[in-house]
Design a protein around this motif. Structure first.
Motif, PDB file in Angstrom:
ATOM      1  N   ASP A  59       0.827  -1.207   0.000  1.00  0.00           N
ATOM      2  CA  ASP A  59       0.000   0.000   0.000  1.00  0.00           C
ATOM      3  C   ASP A  59       0.858   1.253   0.000  1.00  0.00           C
ATOM      4  N   ARG A  60       1.841   1.276  -0.883  1.00  0.00           N
ATOM      5  CA  ARG A  60       2.799   2.386  -0.932  1.00  0.00           C
ATOM      6  C   ARG A  60       2.615   3.190  -2.214  1.00  0.00           C
ATOM      7  N   GLY A  61       2.695   4.494  -2.099  1.00  0.00           N
ATOM      8  CA  GLY A  61       2.671   5.369  -3.246  1.00  0.00           C
ATOM      9  C   GLY A  61       3.986   6.098  -3.398  1.00  0.00           C
ATOM     10  N   TYR A  62       4.414   6.283  -4.636  1.00  0.00           N
ATOM     11  CA  TYR A  62       5.643   7.017  -4.933  1.00  0.00           C
ATOM     12  C   TYR A  62       5.317   8.119  -5.937  1.00  0.00           C
ATOM     13  N   ARG A  63       5.698   9.334  -5.622  1.00  0.00           N
ATOM     14  CA  ARG A  63       5.536  10.479  -6.526  1.00  0.00           C
ATOM     15  C   ARG A  63       6.921  10.935  -6.934  1.00  0.00           C
ATOM     16  N   MET A  64       7.319  10.607  -8.164  1.00  0.00           N
ATOM     17  CA  MET A  64       8.702  10.763  -8.593  1.00  0.00           C
ATOM     18  C   MET A  64       8.857  11.891  -9.604  1.00  0.00           C
ATOM     19  N   VAL A  65       9.847  12.736  -9.355  1.00  0.00           N
ATOM     20  CA  VAL A  65      10.121  13.890 -10.205  1.00  0.00           C
ATOM     21  C   VAL A  65      11.281  13.553 -11.138  1.00  0.00           C
ATOM     22  N   VAL A  66      11.081  13.731 -12.440  1.00  0.00           N
ATOM     23  CA  VAL A  66      12.144  13.503 -13.421  1.00  0.00           C
ATOM     24  C   VAL A  66      12.191  14.702 -14.364  1.00  0.00           C
ATOM     25  N   HIS A  67      13.374  14.988 -14.891  1.00  0.00           N
ATOM     26  CA  HIS A  67      13.587  16.167 -15.734  1.00  0.00           C
ATOM     27  C   HIS A  67      13.799  15.718 -17.171  1.00  0.00           C
ATOM     28  N   THR A  68      12.960  16.188 -18.077  1.00  0.00           N
ATOM     29  CA  THR A  68      13.038  15.747 -19.464  1.00  0.00           C
ATOM     30  C   THR A  68      14.191  16.419 -20.204  1.00  0.00           C
ATOM     31  N   SER A  69      14.587  15.830 -21.301  1.00  0.00           N
ATOM     32  CA  SER A  69      15.563  16.449 -22.204  1.00  0.00           C
ATOM     33  C   SER A  69      14.809  16.928 -23.441  1.00  0.00           C
ATOM     34  N   VAL A  70      14.577  16.059 -24.412  1.00  0.00           N
ATOM     35  CA  VAL A  70      13.867  16.454 -25.630  1.00  0.00           C
ATOM     36  C   VAL A  70      12.369  16.570 -25.364  1.00  0.00           C
ATOM     37  N   GLY A  71      11.733  17.535 -26.009  1.00  0.00           N
ATOM     38  CA  GLY A  71      10.289  17.649 -25.933  1.00  0.00           C
ATOM     39  C   GLY A  71       9.624  16.847 -27.041  1.00  0.00           C
ATOM     40  N   GLY A  72       8.340  16.590 -26.874  1.00  0.00           N
ATOM     41  CA  GLY A  72       7.616  15.834 -27.885  1.00  0.00           C
ATOM     42  C   GLY A  72       6.166  15.684 -27.494  1.00  0.00           C
ATOM     43  N   PRO A 123      25.457  14.805 -17.887  1.00  0.00           N
ATOM     44  CA  PRO A 123      24.470  14.589 -18.952  1.00  0.00           C
ATOM     45  C   PRO A 123      23.358  15.641 -18.967  1.00  0.00           C
ATOM     46  N   ASP A 124      23.036  16.239 -17.809  1.00  0.00           N
ATOM     47  CA  ASP A 124      22.038  17.319 -17.792  1.00  0.00           C
ATOM     48  C   ASP A 124      22.552  18.547 -18.534  1.00  0.00           C
ATOM     49  N   TYR A 125      23.795  18.922 -18.256  1.00  0.00           N
ATOM     50  CA  TYR A 125      24.382  20.054 -18.980  1.00  0.00           C
ATOM     51  C   TYR A 125      24.453  19.763 -20.478  1.00  0.00           C
ATOM     52  N   LEU A 126      24.776  18.513 -20.823  1.00  0.00           N
ATOM     53  CA  LEU A 126      24.821  18.130 -22.231  1.00  0.00           C
ATOM     54  C   LEU A 126      23.437  18.248 -22.864  1.00  0.00           C
ATOM     55  N   ALA A 127      22.414  17.829 -22.149  1.00  0.00           N
ATOM     56  CA  ALA A 127      21.050  17.917 -22.681  1.00  0.00           C
ATOM     57  C   ALA A 127      20.664  19.362 -22.968  1.00  0.00           C
ATOM     58  N   VAL A 153      21.094  10.229 -27.209  1.00  0.00           N
ATOM     59  CA  VAL A 153      22.362   9.685 -26.743  1.00  0.00           C
ATOM     60  C   VAL A 153      22.148   9.141 -25.339  1.00  0.00           C
ATOM     61  N   VAL A 154      22.760   7.992 -25.064  1.00  0.00           N
ATOM     62  CA  VAL A 154      22.695   7.394 -23.736  1.00  0.00           C
ATOM     63  C   VAL A 154      24.085   7.423 -23.127  1.00  0.00           C
ATOM     64  N   ALA A 155      24.195   8.003 -21.923  1.00  0.00           N
ATOM     65  CA  ALA A 155      25.464   8.048 -21.193  1.00  0.00           C
ATOM     66  C   ALA A 155      25.545   6.823 -20.300  1.00  0.00           C
ATOM     67  N   LEU A 156      26.469   5.936 -20.600  1.00  0.00           N
ATOM     68  CA  LEU A 156      26.671   4.703 -19.845  1.00  0.00           C
ATOM     69  C   LEU A 156      27.882   4.901 -18.936  1.00  0.00           C
ATOM     70  N   GLY A 157      27.654   4.921 -17.627  1.00  0.00           N
ATOM     71  CA  GLY A 157      28.767   5.234 -16.741  1.00  0.00           C
ATOM     72  C   GLY A 157      28.530   4.827 -15.310  1.00  0.00           C
ATOM     73  N   ASP A 158      29.368   5.414 -14.418  1.00  0.00           N
ATOM     74  CA  ASP A 158      29.297   5.115 -13.002  1.00  0.00           C
ATOM     75  C   ASP A 158      28.852   6.359 -12.235  1.00  0.00           C
ATOM     76  N   GLY A 163      17.554  13.908 -27.422  1.00  0.00           N
ATOM     77  CA  GLY A 163      17.259  13.147 -26.220  1.00  0.00           C
ATOM     78  C   GLY A 163      18.525  12.730 -25.498  1.00  0.00           C
ATOM     79  N   VAL A 164      18.471  12.711 -24.158  1.00  0.00           N
ATOM     80  CA  VAL A 164      19.598  12.273 -23.334  1.00  0.00           C
ATOM     81  C   VAL A 164      19.070  11.382 -22.220  1.00  0.00           C
ATOM     82  N   ALA A 165      19.682  10.220 -22.056  1.00  0.00           N
ATOM     83  CA  ALA A 165      19.370   9.332 -20.940  1.00  0.00           C
ATOM     84  C   ALA A 165      20.632   9.121 -20.118  1.00  0.00           C
TER      85      ALA A 165
END
Length: 401
Positions: free
Chosen positions: A52-65, A221-225, A199-204, A237-239
């Motif tokens: 019975d748990r709810g999660y409200r998660m904030v994410v920041h988009t890169s490309v619009g659509g 990656p945010d600055y790159l976006a 582009v997908v940034a694969l890293g640590d 798009g940036v992930a």
């Protein structure tokens, strides 16, 4: 447009600050829908479920659509997870949403979805537009709770949690618990012009953003976006698929880069280029990993990405002298790997030299103090921006046939 057909190794450095988390074999992934990924994060096991748990998660988009859709993941669960209510809206402030924006998401026309262990599920497209660089808020409710939770521990973004189903509410009144992780949600995509890619940034942990300012979207990656949204390029798009402590060759903090490549990168919609920046955790772990070992791992990633029709940009490993696990032996491996990357550019579609961007001119084994987040391995906001500014945007606009 850059096009290269040779195969090769690539890769980068970065680092770790989180304790090792249990990894599981790479699960099956669903074929990506049409569209382009506008936000993504790497999933792994981050705890145990609560009923019975709810999660409200904030994410920041890169490309619009238009017609956004989300992906929910139970990749590391050992029991089915049911989401009986899922909504998406725009953030007003904290857990409050912009009035009139919170709308129910469906899955094959149903308001609920059960995701089996090891699986992911895409929502149906939500009609309407989603702007670039907006704070999308995804609210989910799970009536049951047992077994491992799939999510992303170090979000560097304040999200919210509650007991009971308050997903449809635009008010944040019931969302009183703050959390620093994302739960179950691992991707958001939008429909765009056919020529648009990602582009997908694969890293640590450097890619994950450790030492950047929480809630300000200052990971590299945010600055790159932000650069890409303003540039004359079709890659928008940036992930950010970074995991703190992640390695190229061995599982630990989540599956290794080799073991998570399909789910975290190649399964995402609209991906044109993989940006590989990982390797420092392998060499500083003192497990006997050699430069040829790392180079071999990079080559496997490049070959698999190329086989999937994706380009690969690789970065040198950044300096980390002053970090407790640094020693001359690890530094020697880093230098050997970086020399290989610089001298074998023909094996990659492009090379970015983060080592040269971040290192001090007075001691090239150390990070420049102005870029140092304080632990001598993770850049601060200024260092993150310098990294993003060093990326040749044309190198991301790459095509393979």
């Amino acid at each position: 447009m850059r096009r290269r057909i040779t195969r090769g190794a690539r890769l980068l450095a970065v680092t770790v600050a989180a304790a090792a988390l249990q990894a599981t074999p790479a699960p099956a992934v669903v074929s990506p829908p049409d569209g382009v990924i506008t936000w993504g994060t790497s999933a792994y096991r981050i705890g145990l479920a609560d009923a019975d748990r709810g999660y409200r998660m904030v994410v920041h988009t890169s490309v619009g659509g238009r017609d956004p859709r989300i992906r929910l993941s139970n990749a590391f669960g050992d029991q089915p997870v049911t989401f009986d209510s899922v909504y998406a809206g725009l953030q007003l402030k904290n857990a409050d949403l912009v009035p009139g924006t919170n709308r129910r998401l469906t899955f094959d026309g149903s308001s609920s979805v059960t995701v089996e262990p090891g699986a992911t599920a895409y929502s149906d497209p939500l009609p309407g537009k989603l702007a670039a660089e907006s704070n999308l808020v995804v609210s989910v409710h799970t009536p049951g709770g047992a077994g491992p939770v799939t999510g992303h521990w170090m979000a560097l973004q304040t999200s919210y949690s509650t007991h009971g189903d308050h997903t449809a509410e635009e008010s944040g009144t019931h969302w009183t618990e703050t959390v620093g992780s994302w739960f179950y949600l691992d991707a958001v995509s939008v429909r765009t012009a056919a020529a648009t890619g990602a582009v997908v940034a694969l890293g640590d942990s450097i890619t994950d953003g450790w030492q950047s300012t929480t809630d300000r979207n200052r990971r590299w990656p945010d600055y790159l976006a932000r650069r890409l949204q303003k540039a004359h390029t079709t890659v928008k798009g940036v992930a950010d698929e970074g995991i703190a402590g992640n390695k190229v060759l061995a599982d630990g903090s989540g599956p290794s880069a080799l073991n998570r490549l399909d789910r975290d990168v190649l399964s995402q919609p609209g991906v044109r280029t993989v940006f590989l920046f990982e390797g420092v955790n392998d060499l500083k772990a003192h497990t006997g990993v050699t430069a040829p070992d790392l180079i071999g791992g990079y080559r496997q990633i490049v070959d698999r990405a190329h086989d999937a029709g994706k380009c690969v940009v690789v970065s040198t490993i950044a300096p980390f002298k002053g970090w407790p696990e640094w020693d001359p032996a690890a530094e020697a491996v880093r230098q050997e790997v970086n020399a290989f990357i610089r001298s074998h550019r023909e094996e990659f579609d492009a090379v970015t030299d983060f080592d040269r961007i971040l290192r001090s001119p007075y001691d090239q084994e150390r990070m420049l103090p102005a870029f140092d987040g304080g632990d001598h391995i993770h850049p601060n906001d200024k260092g993150m921006q310098a990294m993003a500014d060093a990326v040749d945007l044309n190198s991301l606009n790459c095509t393979r046939h």
